[in-house]
Design a protein around this motif. Sequence first.
Motif, PDB file in Angstrom:
ATOM      1  N   ARG A  89     -13.503  54.930 -18.231  1.00  0.00           N
ATOM      2  CA  ARG A  89     -14.020  56.289 -18.017  1.00  0.00           C
ATOM      3  C   ARG A  89     -13.866  57.061 -19.320  1.00  0.00           C
ATOM      4  NH1 ARG A  89      -9.543  59.679 -17.403  1.00  0.00           N
ATOM      5  NH2 ARG A  89      -7.644  58.618 -16.817  1.00  0.00           N
ATOM      6  N   ARG A  90     -14.509  58.223 -19.389  1.00  0.00           N
ATOM      7  CA  ARG A  90     -14.399  59.067 -20.582  1.00  0.00           C
ATOM      8  C   ARG A  90     -13.004  59.688 -20.609  1.00  0.00           C
ATOM      9  NH1 ARG A  90     -14.479  63.123 -23.630  1.00  0.00           N
ATOM     10  NH2 ARG A  90     -16.057  63.717 -25.116  1.00  0.00           N
ATOM     11  N   ILE A  91     -12.402  59.703 -21.807  1.00  0.00           N
ATOM     12  CA  ILE A  91     -11.071  60.286 -21.975  1.00  0.00           C
ATOM     13  C   ILE A  91     -11.130  61.241 -23.161  1.00  0.00           C
ATOM     14  CG2 ILE A  91      -8.634  59.810 -22.473  1.00  0.00           C
ATOM     15  CD1 ILE A  91      -9.147  56.958 -21.396  1.00  0.00           C
ATOM     16  N   GLU A  92     -10.620  62.443 -22.975  1.00  0.00           N
ATOM     17  CA  GLU A  92     -10.570  63.424 -24.055  1.00  0.00           C
ATOM     18  C   GLU A  92      -9.202  63.358 -24.710  1.00  0.00           C
ATOM     19  OE1 GLU A  92     -12.181  65.828 -26.652  1.00  0.00           O
ATOM     20  OE2 GLU A  92     -13.304  65.169 -24.899  1.00  0.00           O
ATOM     21  N   LEU A  93      -9.191  63.170 -26.042  1.00  0.00           N
ATOM     22  CA  LEU A  93      -7.959  63.103 -26.821  1.00  0.00           C
ATOM     23  C   LEU A  93      -7.925  64.271 -27.804  1.00  0.00           C
ATOM     24  CD1 LEU A  93      -8.121  59.290 -27.595  1.00  0.00           C
ATOM     25  CD2 LEU A  93      -6.716  60.404 -25.846  1.00  0.00           C
ATOM     26  N   ALA A  94      -6.774  64.484 -28.438  1.00  0.00           N
ATOM     27  CA  ALA A  94      -6.634  65.578 -29.407  1.00  0.00           C
ATOM     28  C   ALA A  94      -7.620  65.434 -30.562  1.00  0.00           C
ATOM     29  CB  ALA A  94      -5.199  65.626 -29.924  1.00  0.00           C
ATOM     30  N   ASP A  95      -7.926  64.194 -30.956  1.00  0.00           N
ATOM     31  CA  ASP A  95      -8.813  63.942 -32.100  1.00  0.00           C
ATOM     32  C   ASP A  95     -10.255  63.667 -31.702  1.00  0.00           C
ATOM     33  OD1 ASP A  95      -6.601  64.234 -33.718  1.00  0.00           O
ATOM     34  OD2 ASP A  95      -6.228  62.083 -33.887  1.00  0.00           O
ATOM     35  N   GLY A  96     -10.600  63.857 -30.461  1.00  0.00           N
ATOM     36  CA  GLY A  96     -11.957  63.580 -30.012  1.00  0.00           C
ATOM     37  C   GLY A  96     -11.932  62.860 -28.675  1.00  0.00           C
ATOM     38  N   GLY A  97     -13.032  62.259 -28.338  1.00  0.00           N
ATOM     39  CA  GLY A  97     -13.130  61.605 -27.050  1.00  0.00           C
ATOM     40  C   GLY A  97     -13.392  60.119 -27.158  1.00  0.00           C
ATOM     41  N   VAL A  98     -13.047  59.409 -26.093  1.00  0.00           N
ATOM     42  CA  VAL A  98     -13.376  57.997 -25.942  1.00  0.00           C
ATOM     43  C   VAL A  98     -14.349  57.937 -24.773  1.00  0.00           C
ATOM     44  CG1 VAL A  98     -12.493  55.708 -25.353  1.00  0.00           C
ATOM     45  CG2 VAL A  98     -11.112  57.253 -26.781  1.00  0.00           C
ATOM     46  N   GLU A  99     -15.495  57.365 -25.034  1.00  0.00           N
ATOM     47  CA  GLU A  99     -16.529  57.300 -24.001  1.00  0.00           C
ATOM     48  C   GLU A  99     -16.346  56.072 -23.116  1.00  0.00           C
ATOM     49  OE1 GLU A  99     -18.631  59.756 -23.521  1.00  0.00           O
ATOM     50  OE2 GLU A  99     -17.897  60.805 -25.298  1.00  0.00           O
ATOM     51  N   GLU A 100     -16.785  56.174 -21.888  1.00  0.00           N
ATOM     52  CA  GLU A 100     -16.767  55.019 -20.989  1.00  0.00           C
ATOM     53  C   GLU A 100     -17.532  53.880 -21.656  1.00  0.00           C
ATOM     54  OE1 GLU A 100     -18.317  53.665 -16.552  1.00  0.00           O
ATOM     55  OE2 GLU A 100     -18.203  55.786 -17.041  1.00  0.00           O
ATOM     56  N   GLY A 101     -16.922  52.683 -21.661  1.00  0.00           N
ATOM     57  CA  GLY A 101     -17.539  51.515 -22.274  1.00  0.00           C
ATOM     58  C   GLY A 101     -17.138  51.294 -23.722  1.00  0.00           C
ATOM     59  N   ASP A 102     -16.503  52.299 -24.353  1.00  0.00           N
ATOM     60  CA  ASP A 102     -16.037  52.126 -25.736  1.00  0.00           C
ATOM     61  C   ASP A 102     -14.931  51.078 -25.802  1.00  0.00           C
ATOM     62  OD1 ASP A 102     -17.743  54.066 -26.680  1.00  0.00           O
ATOM     63  OD2 ASP A 102     -16.166  55.544 -27.130  1.00  0.00           O
ATOM     64  N   VAL A 103     -14.928  50.330 -26.894  1.00  0.00           N
ATOM     65  CA  VAL A 103     -13.852  49.376 -27.143  1.00  0.00           C
ATOM     66  C   VAL A 103     -12.694  50.145 -27.776  1.00  0.00           C
ATOM     67  CG1 VAL A 103     -13.151  47.298 -28.395  1.00  0.00           C
ATOM     68  CG2 VAL A 103     -15.455  47.461 -27.415  1.00  0.00           C
ATOM     69  N   VAL A 104     -11.495  49.973 -27.230  1.00  0.00           N
ATOM     70  CA  VAL A 104     -10.307  50.682 -27.696  1.00  0.00           C
ATOM     71  C   VAL A 104      -9.275  49.644 -28.135  1.00  0.00           C
ATOM     72  CG1 VAL A 104      -8.460  52.269 -27.032  1.00  0.00           C
ATOM     73  CG2 VAL A 104     -10.755  52.553 -26.072  1.00  0.00           C
ATOM     74  N   TYR A 105      -8.708  49.869 -29.312  1.00  0.00           N
ATOM     75  CA  TYR A 105      -7.656  48.995 -29.824  1.00  0.00           C
ATOM     76  C   TYR A 105      -6.327  49.728 -29.737  1.00  0.00           C
ATOM     77  CZ  TYR A 105     -11.305  45.936 -31.559  1.00  0.00           C
ATOM     78  OH  TYR A 105     -12.377  45.084 -31.633  1.00  0.00           O
ATOM     79  N   PRO A 106      -5.542  49.483 -28.694  1.00  0.00           N
ATOM     80  CA  PRO A 106      -4.249  50.165 -28.587  1.00  0.00           C
ATOM     81  C   PRO A 106      -3.327  49.746 -29.729  1.00  0.00           C
ATOM     82  CG  PRO A 106      -4.593  48.642 -26.740  1.00  0.00           C
ATOM     83  CD  PRO A 106      -5.784  48.549 -27.616  1.00  0.00           C
ATOM     84  N   ASP A 107      -2.471  50.647 -30.167  1.00  0.00           N
ATOM     85  CA  ASP A 107      -1.560  50.356 -31.261  1.00  0.00           C
ATOM     86  C   ASP A 107      -0.131  50.293 -30.740  1.00  0.00           C
ATOM     87  OD1 ASP A 107      -0.210  50.016 -33.625  1.00  0.00           O
ATOM     88  OD2 ASP A 107      -1.273  51.604 -34.695  1.00  0.00           O
ATOM     89  N   ALA A 108       0.239  49.134 -30.191  1.00  0.00           N
ATOM     90  CA  ALA A 108       1.596  48.951 -29.669  1.00  0.00           C
ATOM     91  C   ALA A 108       2.619  49.019 -30.791  1.00  0.00           C
ATOM     92  CB  ALA A 108       1.711  47.619 -28.920  1.00  0.00           C
ATOM     93  N   PHE A 109       2.242  48.603 -32.011  1.00  0.00           N
ATOM     94  CA  PHE A 109       3.163  48.681 -33.152  1.00  0.00           C
ATOM     95  C   PHE A 109       3.634  50.126 -33.327  1.00  0.00           C
ATOM     96  CE2 PHE A 109       0.642  45.102 -35.487  1.00  0.00           C
ATOM     97  CZ  PHE A 109       1.157  44.158 -34.617  1.00  0.00           C
ATOM     98  N   ALA A 110       2.666  51.054 -33.385  1.00  0.00           N
ATOM     99  CA  ALA A 110       3.005  52.464 -33.583  1.00  0.00           C
ATOM    100  C   ALA A 110       3.764  53.017 -32.379  1.00  0.00           C
ATOM    101  CB  ALA A 110       1.741  53.280 -33.842  1.00  0.00           C
TER     102      ALA A 110
END
Length: 194
Positions: A89-110
């Motif tokens: 689903r669409r998610i609004e973040l402080a730096d912008g949004g992630v659209e439904e269907g976007d590929v997201v690379y989580p940063d577990a290191f950080a």
Amino acid sequence: MIDRFLAARDTVEPPLDDAELVGILLGSVLGADQNILSVASKIAYVLLCRPVLWRRLAAEPGIAPRLVDELIRLIPLGNISAFPRIAGRRIELADGGVEEGDVVYPDAFAANRDPEVFPEPLLIDPDRTGKRHLQFGYGMHHCMGAALARMEIAELLTTLAAEFPTLTLDTDPAGLTWDSGVVLRRPVTLPVRW
């Protein structure tokens, strides 16, 4: 194991297709055998580079599970932080949004080094309490082999430290060759002496 999966593929609804079976088997091999080998060798490397930690493990074998978990928090499995996810689903973040269907690379290191979550995040502290790390993922994406990996690595290190309390690295750490693949990263050899 492969034969068992093949024999049982039609016992679930819907039946597992070849791609799903390959995914489960690849996850099992990477999630168990190779992960344990990679993580155990890197944890042994860190402990031997920090002799005070090795000596503490030899003197206090009961800290092994906590020490292993703390080092799993700090030591990346490989060169990628986590497998990509697809936003449901669409998610609004402080730096912008992630659209439904976007590929997201989580940063577990950080995330595992976030000072707001883990005070003094680069300090190896087997007595650390608080939030869980994300090295094994979370929720439905949690690693299938996490409990087994923790148990096997803790048992291996406890046994080694009891048998060889004076074990040390027998080379300059900077001279070690590393197997540096996309998913897994570990020392090719770990010369030791006692």
